[in-house]
Design a protein around this motif. Structure first.
Motif, short mmCIF file in Angstrom:
data_model
loop_
_atom_site.label_atom_id
_atom_site.label_comp_id
_atom_site.label_asym_id
_atom_site.label_seq_id
_atom_site.Cartn_x
_atom_site.Cartn_y
_atom_site.Cartn_z
N ARG A 1 -37.85 44.30 37.95
CA ARG A 1 -38.07 43.33 36.86
C ARG A 1 -39.45 43.55 36.25
O ARG A 1 -40.45 43.71 36.95
N TYR A 2 -39.50 43.58 34.90
CA TYR A 2 -40.79 43.68 34.22
C TYR A 2 -41.56 42.38 34.44
O TYR A 2 -41.02 41.29 34.27
N THR A 3 -42.81 42.52 34.83
CA THR A 3 -43.68 41.35 35.01
C THR A 3 -45.02 41.65 34.36
O THR A 3 -45.30 42.81 34.03
N GLY B 1 -46.83 44.09 36.47
CA GLY B 1 -46.13 45.34 36.76
C GLY B 1 -45.55 45.35 38.16
O GLY B 1 -44.88 46.30 38.56
N ILE B 2 -45.82 44.30 38.92
CA ILE B 2 -45.31 44.24 40.30
C ILE B 2 -44.09 43.32 40.32
O ILE B 2 -44.19 42.15 39.93
N SER B 3 -42.97 43.85 40.76
CA SER B 3 -41.73 43.08 40.74
C SER B 3 -41.51 42.43 42.09
O SER B 3 -41.83 43.03 43.11
N PRO B 4 -40.96 41.23 42.12
CA PRO B 4 -40.70 40.57 43.42
C PRO B 4 -39.80 41.44 44.29
O PRO B 4 -38.82 42.00 43.82
N ARG B 5 -40.19 41.55 45.56
CA ARG B 5 -39.44 42.41 46.48
C ARG B 5 -38.42 41.63 47.26
O ARG B 5 -38.71 40.58 47.82
N MET C 1 -41.29 51.68 31.89
CA MET C 1 -41.36 51.85 33.36
C MET C 1 -42.62 52.64 33.76
O MET C 1 -43.26 52.33 34.76
N MET C 2 -42.98 53.63 32.97
CA MET C 2 -44.22 54.37 33.26
C MET C 2 -45.41 53.42 33.17
O MET C 2 -46.30 53.42 34.04
N GLN C 3 -45.42 52.60 32.14
CA GLN C 3 -46.55 51.68 31.96
C GLN C 3 -46.59 50.64 33.09
O GLN C 3 -47.65 50.27 33.57
#
Lengths: 557, 283
Positions: free
Chosen positions: A384-386, A389-393, A426-428
């Motif tokens: 998920r985009y946040t 950049g860190i998505s809930p695991r 996704m790269m960003q």
């Protein structure tokens, strides 16, 4: 501080003698630091250990010896030139030496008389304790030997130690110290404890010096620690297993040396691409390829920071000493978990195998990062985009989430894509973590005076030798010297470095490699160029004395 | 379990590819077994077959070429509640991943390994794979493959695998029975699934396989290793399909002193008291 060398062929019991001495010195309160110089063979050859001990914890060894225990002729031939004029050489009667400092003790015969020739090492231990002026009684000897020997061997070795003690003269003043309650711990054991403190649940590795002792220590504690330790069929399997375990929710680590890391490289990128927390230990030894398997070097830095194709965020932390090995390993797990990235811990043979007296680690100092599972809004998407950049695991098996990971470029759900827009986002998302890491990095340790004219720059296990070099230089020169010793290396912390380099007239990198890899990294990231370099690449660690000598010689007044 | 539980996604395979049948059969097997997609983990490496996990709406892990087994078994080790199934090709499983194939037979973690064996490399467009028949010409072997083909089922038997089966993508009912038995088997289970490649294997076509495969006679005793080896070695004018060998034995978890007690790894948290004890032992 005193320096004692114990030398002999592999299989002659050097290690047992050294361990016994370590516990006796610690029993007397001495801090100690023992380095091991081993050949890559099981029997024969020439091995030695250097025990440096005294009231304060040394961070490195010394070339000047106060005492030598020679179990073979080679020890005498090779190391006698290092012996101070007031030092002693303790050896069995069978070894030839005309030096007046030689003390002959018929250790084998004394041990035989007591009923077991294999207690000869303990006779030497007793003699050494007397020579260094330590007090000894029967109960104390039994106390110590219980820690190092099987119960059935304690009584005879107590007799052997006392017999050796009686036969030797007192020579040096005892130094005492605070180390009675300290641990005797190697760098690799401290690192292993750090992993356990971080809540590691799965460890896998393929044996390779100097990382093997992590595998063995963790395997021996696995039952009690409640973890799984699995020996992999190769390093590729090891890192891919660690990634699979982590993907499924088990905190995981693997360790190797440069050769094994070379095999792990592709999977390092997988952890970056699939955003799977991973801790990899690279215990350096001299390369290239097989190199000098049992010796030390710091030549993998440039390789580790750029290993694997493509671009992805990673963190690289070098361990500077035993305390670092514990606390920074916990932090490595925390960083991996928090940013969902691979974190590489760089250690080396010198630190990995060196034992030191260290106070018990503080379990509250670096608390393990344990995130609460993030709430799921709508359909769960692993990537998920946040904003951060860190998505809930979440992990497979979660009744609320379907979890997918892919080495291909993928969308928020982890499915293959090829379109330009998703690729860019996704790269960003991934690369943006580098900016967050740059906020997290720890500045290097500053040793010595502010506003120094000569600044030494090093990393990892150069910490101890550099601390000693700075103290030596400042004690015998009009110039002010300081050192910056990096732990975090990637992203490279720059604040302190820029400030220190600004005020210093001369900046010198001190590294265990041929090309000056930290110097290159610093220049690449900051434009700061070194004025000189002190490098060593023969597999033997620089000492503080050698660094000081070379600074005095190489830096023009 | 309703039949829409395993939603299918659009595939990237050639029309007529044997993978379609394998994917459909996998979907129907999972549904028939009533497995919740949340508890299933499909693992692939890289290749056309390794895309299979991508096309079903369940937990998936598509990692590196040749490296499907290591993450799969590790996921199962840390979370035995998952049903872990590997779908990947002959190149991935027997070529690039050969060492993992050998050693995971020994490790015997409870996973099902479905190898889509079309005897050729598909994704890289038609080079010889470990199972390509001698003499077959390809873009990279213009004079024909010189190397003897690898016999995966015979090798698995020799290495001590407890469950070894062969099936064919053109016999979905048979394939479903093999998949189900492999998933139910407690330990490492290999199903070598013969499969046609319409684009790159003009020798081992659908018709080639279809005229040769023959279900193993019910008189075969699947616990008889020597009989299984004889069937494994039969690959030519006749290709026996079915369970060659099935022998119960302790899997990884049953052999592991800690895991056999039901000890949980995932979600354990950390144990500072244990670390404290270990530190005191070094004083």
């Amino acid at each position: 501080m005193y320096n004692l060398l114990v030398g002999g062929a592999a299989g002659q019991g050097v290690e047992t003698t050294v361990t016994t001495l370590e516990y006796f010195f610690k029993h007397a309160g001495n801090e100690l630091f023992t380095t091991r110089d081993l050949m890559s063979r099981i029997r024969g050859g020439h091995n030695f250990s250097l025990i440096r001990f005294g009231a304060q914890l040394p961070g490195g060894h010394s070339e000047q010896l106060d005492g030598i225990i020679a179990l073979n002729q080679e020890t005498v031939d090779l190391h006698l030139p290092q012996l101070r004029p007031e030092g002693f050489l303790l050896m069995d009667t069978g070894i030839a030496c005309e030096d007046p400092r030689a003390l002959r003790l018929d250790m084998a015969q004394i041990a035989k008389g007591l009923g077991n020739q294999r207690a000869a090492g303990s006779v030497a231990v007793g003699a050494v304790l007397k020579l260094f002026g330590l007090a000894l009684d029967k109960a104390g000897a039994a106390d110590v030997l219980q820690k190092t020997l099987d119960p059935q061997h304690v009584a005879i070795n107590v007799q052997a130690v006392l017999a050796g003690y009686d036969k030797a003269p007192a020579k040096f003043e005892p130094q005492g110290g605070p180390a009675v309650g300290h641990m005797l711990i190697s760098g690799n054991k401290a690192l292993s404890l750090g992993a356990l403190a971080a809540g590691m649940q799965f460890y896998t590795a393929y044996p390779m010096s100097p990382a093997t002792s992590i595998l063995e220590y963790l395997a021996q504690q696995a039952q009690e620690a409640g973890i799984v330790v699995e020996q992999a069929e190769d390093e590729i399997a090891a890192i891919n297993m660690a990634i699979g375990a982590s993907f499924a929710g088990g905190r995981a680590m693997t360790a190797t040396s440069g050769g094994g890391f070379s095999l792990m490289v592709e999977a390092l990128g997988l952890a970056g691409m699939a955003e799977i927390p991973l801790v990899v230990v690279n215990a350096q030894r001299p390369g290239p390829v097989t190199g000098l398997p049992t010796r030390t070097e710091q030549s993998d830095l440039q390789f580790i920071i750029s290993a694997s194709q493509g671009e992805f965020p990673r963190m690289v932390i070098a361990l500077r000493n035993h305390a670092d090995a514990f606390y920074q390993t916990i932090r490595a797990f925390n960083m991996a978990e928090k940013y969902q990235i691979p974190v590489v811990i760089l250690t080396d043979q010198y630190l990995a195998d060196t034992t030191a007296s260290v106070p018990l680690f503080d379990m509250g100092k670096v608390p393990p990062y344990q995130p609460e599972p993030a709430p799921i809004e709508g359909e769960y998407a692993r990537y998920r985009y946040t904003d951060s950049g860190i998505s809930p695991r979440r992990y497979p098996g979660d009744p609320q989430a379907i979890v997918s990971a892919d080495s291909d470029e993928h969308d928020e759900h982890g499915r293959i894509i090829e379109d330009s827009e998703t690729r860019i986002r996704m790269m960003q998302k991934r690369m943006g973590k580098l900016d967050l890491l740059a906020q997290e990095v720890q500045e290097p340790d500053w040793l010595g005076d502010e506003n120094s004219e000569v600044l030494l720059v090093g990393w990892g296990s150069m910490h101890g030798p550099l601390a000693e070099a700075v103290a030596l230089l400042n004690s015998r020169s009009g110039r002010r010297h300081a050192a910056l010793v990096f732990g975090d290396l990637w992203p490279l912390p720059q604040k302190l470095l820029r400030r220190a380099a600004d005020s210093a007239r001369t900046v010198i990198n001190v590294e265990q490699n041929y090309t000056g890899q930290l110097a290159r990294l610093i220049r690449q990231e900051t434009g700061i160029a070194m004025d000189a370099g002190i490098l060593r690449y023969d597999g033997r660690q620089l000492t503080g004395e050698e660094i000081a000598r070379r600074v005095e010689k190489e830096v023009q007044p | 379990m309703n039949s829409t539980a395993y939603v299918k996604h659009e595939t990237a395979w050639c029309p007529g590819c044997g993978n379609f049948s394998i994917l459909d059969t996998l979907k129907s097997t999972l549904e028939k077994m009533g497995l919740d997609p949340h508890d299933v983990l499909l693992v692939g490496g890289i290749g056309q077959a390794a895309k299979t996990p991508q096309y079903l709406n369940t937990n998936t892990f598509c990692g590196l070429h040749g490296r499907a087994l290591p993450p799969a078994v590790a996921a199962k080790i840390v979370n035995p509640g998952l049903t872990v199934i590997i779908n990947t090709g002959d190149g991935d499983s027997y070529g690039e991943g050969g060492n993992h194939f050998l050693h995971n037979i020994r490790r015997n973690v409870d996973v099902a390994h479905f190898v889509h064996d079309n005897q050729v490399y598909g994704l890289t467009k038609g080079q010889a794979s470990p199972t390509t028949m001698e003499g077959m010409a390809t873009g990279a072997q213009p004079e024909g493959s010189m190397n003897s083909p690898f016999n995966p089922v015979l090798l698995a038997l020799a290495a001590g695998a407890g469950f070894v089966a062969r099936s064919f993508s053109g016999r979905p009912e048979h394939l479903q029975a093999m998949m189900e038995r492999a998933i139910r088997y407690k330990g490492y289970a290999l199903v070598d699934i013969l499969q046609n490649c319409v684009s790159f294997n003009k020798l081992n076509t659908f018709a080639w396989y279809n005229s040769r495969v023959q279900e193993i006679d019910v008189s075969h005793d699947p616990t008889d290793l020597m009989a299984a080896m004889r069937l494994a070695m039969t690959f030519g004018d006749q290709i026996p399909i079915g369970v060659l060998y099935e022998q119960e034995g302790p899997d990884y978890h049953a052999r592991h002193s800690l895991l056999q007690t039901g000890h949980k790894l995932v979600g354990r948290g950390n144990d500072p008291a244990m670390v404290e004890r270990l530190m005191r032992r070094m004083v």
